[in-house]
Design a protein around this motif. Structure first.
Motif, mmCIF file in Angstrom:
data_model
loop_
_atom_site.group_PDB
_atom_site.id
_atom_site.type_symbol
_atom_site.label_atom_id
_atom_site.label_comp_id
_atom_site.label_asym_id
_atom_site.label_seq_id
_atom_site.Cartn_x
_atom_site.Cartn_y
_atom_site.Cartn_z
ATOM 1 N N HIS A 1 1.230 -1.243 0.228
ATOM 2 C CA HIS A 1 -0.068 -0.035 -0.129
ATOM 3 C C HIS A 1 0.485 1.275 -0.137
ATOM 4 O O HIS A 1 0.417 2.200 -0.501
ATOM 5 C CB HIS A 1 -0.970 -0.093 1.685
ATOM 6 N N ASN A 2 1.998 1.256 0.821
ATOM 7 C CA ASN A 2 2.278 2.628 0.949
ATOM 8 C C ASN A 2 3.599 2.904 -0.017
ATOM 9 O O ASN A 2 3.985 3.768 -0.334
ATOM 10 C CB ASN A 2 3.033 2.504 1.828
ATOM 11 N N GLU B 1 2.783 2.529 -3.207
ATOM 12 C CA GLU B 1 1.887 3.071 -4.389
ATOM 13 C C GLU B 1 1.539 3.972 -3.584
ATOM 14 O O GLU B 1 1.181 5.152 -4.993
ATOM 15 C CB GLU B 1 0.368 1.901 -4.432
ATOM 16 N N ARG B 2 1.431 4.680 -2.614
ATOM 17 C CA ARG B 2 0.672 5.960 -1.929
ATOM 18 C C ARG B 2 2.360 6.696 -1.968
ATOM 19 O O ARG B 2 1.837 7.743 -2.789
ATOM 20 C CB ARG B 2 0.488 6.017 -0.637
ATOM 21 N N ARG C 1 1.510 10.569 -1.678
ATOM 22 C CA ARG C 1 0.878 10.305 -0.073
ATOM 23 C C ARG C 1 1.640 10.357 0.703
ATOM 24 O O ARG C 1 2.094 9.302 1.086
ATOM 25 C CB ARG C 1 -0.193 9.631 -0.275
ATOM 26 N N LEU D 1 0.642 4.266 5.398
ATOM 27 C CA LEU D 1 -0.467 4.163 6.266
ATOM 28 C C LEU D 1 0.128 3.904 7.185
ATOM 29 O O LEU D 1 0.833 2.938 7.427
ATOM 30 C CB LEU D 1 -0.982 3.148 5.369
ATOM 31 N N ILE E 1 -4.857 5.436 -2.491
ATOM 32 C CA ILE E 1 -4.681 6.134 -2.588
ATOM 33 C C ILE E 1 -4.939 7.967 -1.831
ATOM 34 O O ILE E 1 -4.404 9.011 -1.763
ATOM 35 C CB ILE E 1 -3.895 7.200 -3.967
ATOM 36 N N TRP E 2 -5.877 7.535 -0.505
ATOM 37 C CA TRP E 2 -7.585 8.441 -0.587
ATOM 38 C C TRP E 2 -6.431 9.438 0.215
ATOM 39 O O TRP E 2 -5.139 8.802 1.406
ATOM 40 C CB TRP E 2 -8.413 7.974 -0.132
ATOM 41 N N THR F 1 -6.565 9.021 4.364
ATOM 42 C CA THR F 1 -6.932 7.787 4.728
ATOM 43 C C THR F 1 -5.506 8.023 5.570
ATOM 44 O O THR F 1 -4.157 8.249 5.436
ATOM 45 C CB THR F 1 -7.162 7.022 3.979
ATOM 46 N N TYR G 1 -10.312 1.001 5.677
ATOM 47 C CA TYR G 1 -9.140 2.329 5.779
ATOM 48 C C TYR G 1 -10.414 3.160 6.443
ATOM 49 O O TYR G 1 -11.343 3.345 6.786
ATOM 50 C CB TYR G 1 -9.617 2.703 4.420
#
Length: 172
Positions: free
Chosen positions: A38-39, A41-42, A47, A50, A136-137, A140, A160
């Motif tokens: 996830h991170n 991609e963030r 971003r 998370l 990627i919100w 979040t 999330y």
């Protein structure tokens, strides 16, 4: 029907079946691996990372098990998870590492365009980018995930907080 809930890791790699990896390995590696996916991609989207949330993970585990027991692959009722977003994935049991599962959501980036949600898809359909935009919100901050399996299928559920995909909000 026998259902296995894997709270922490599906498989060490696509070539290593889940049964060949000990549960203690599952427990120690899953949060770090799914969080890293996830991170990454963030970070690509600019971003902040998370953080892992055990309560979200427990809720994801309960819902993943429900999906596996009923074979009803659909999002949970939003009213039952206020302020919490959700991504779902399913695939052949033991075949996909968690990075590929999350990577399927991240691959929606190719259809994403910055703008006001839900007008963020080059295809014209917000559903083509909704997993990606949740990942990627901008607001979040936490995630928790789990996998439940039947004899043939793995189900990944990620929850999330705060929820993404809010109509009328800018996402770039």
């Amino acid at each position: 029907m026998r259902i296995a809930v894997v709270l922490m890791l599906l498989a060490a790699s696509a070539s290593t079946p889940a049964s060949a990896v000990s549960y203690s390995t599952f427990a120690t590696q899953f949060p770090a691996r799914i969080l890293a996916a996830h991170n990454a991609e963030r970070a690509r989207a600019g971003r902040p990372p998370l953080a892992w949330d055990n309560a979200l993970g427990a809720a994801a585990a309960a819902y993943a098990q429900q999906i596996a027991l009923t074979s009803r692959f659909q999002h949970s009722n939003r009213r039952m998870r206020p302020g919490v977003g959700e991504n779902l994935w399913m695939g052949s049991r033991g075949y996909y590492p968690v990075e590929a599962m999350v990577g399927a959501w991240a691959s929606e980036r190719r259809w994403f365009r910055p703008g006001v949600f839900p007008n963020n898809s080059r295809t014209g359909s917000w559903a083509d980018v909704a997993h990606y935009t949740q990942m990627i919100w901008p607001t979040t901050t936490r995630v928790g995930c789990a996998v439940a399996s039947t004899g043939r299928v793995d189900y990944l559920v990620c929850r999330y907080s705060g929820a993404g995909n809010i109509d009328g909000r800018w996402v770039s």
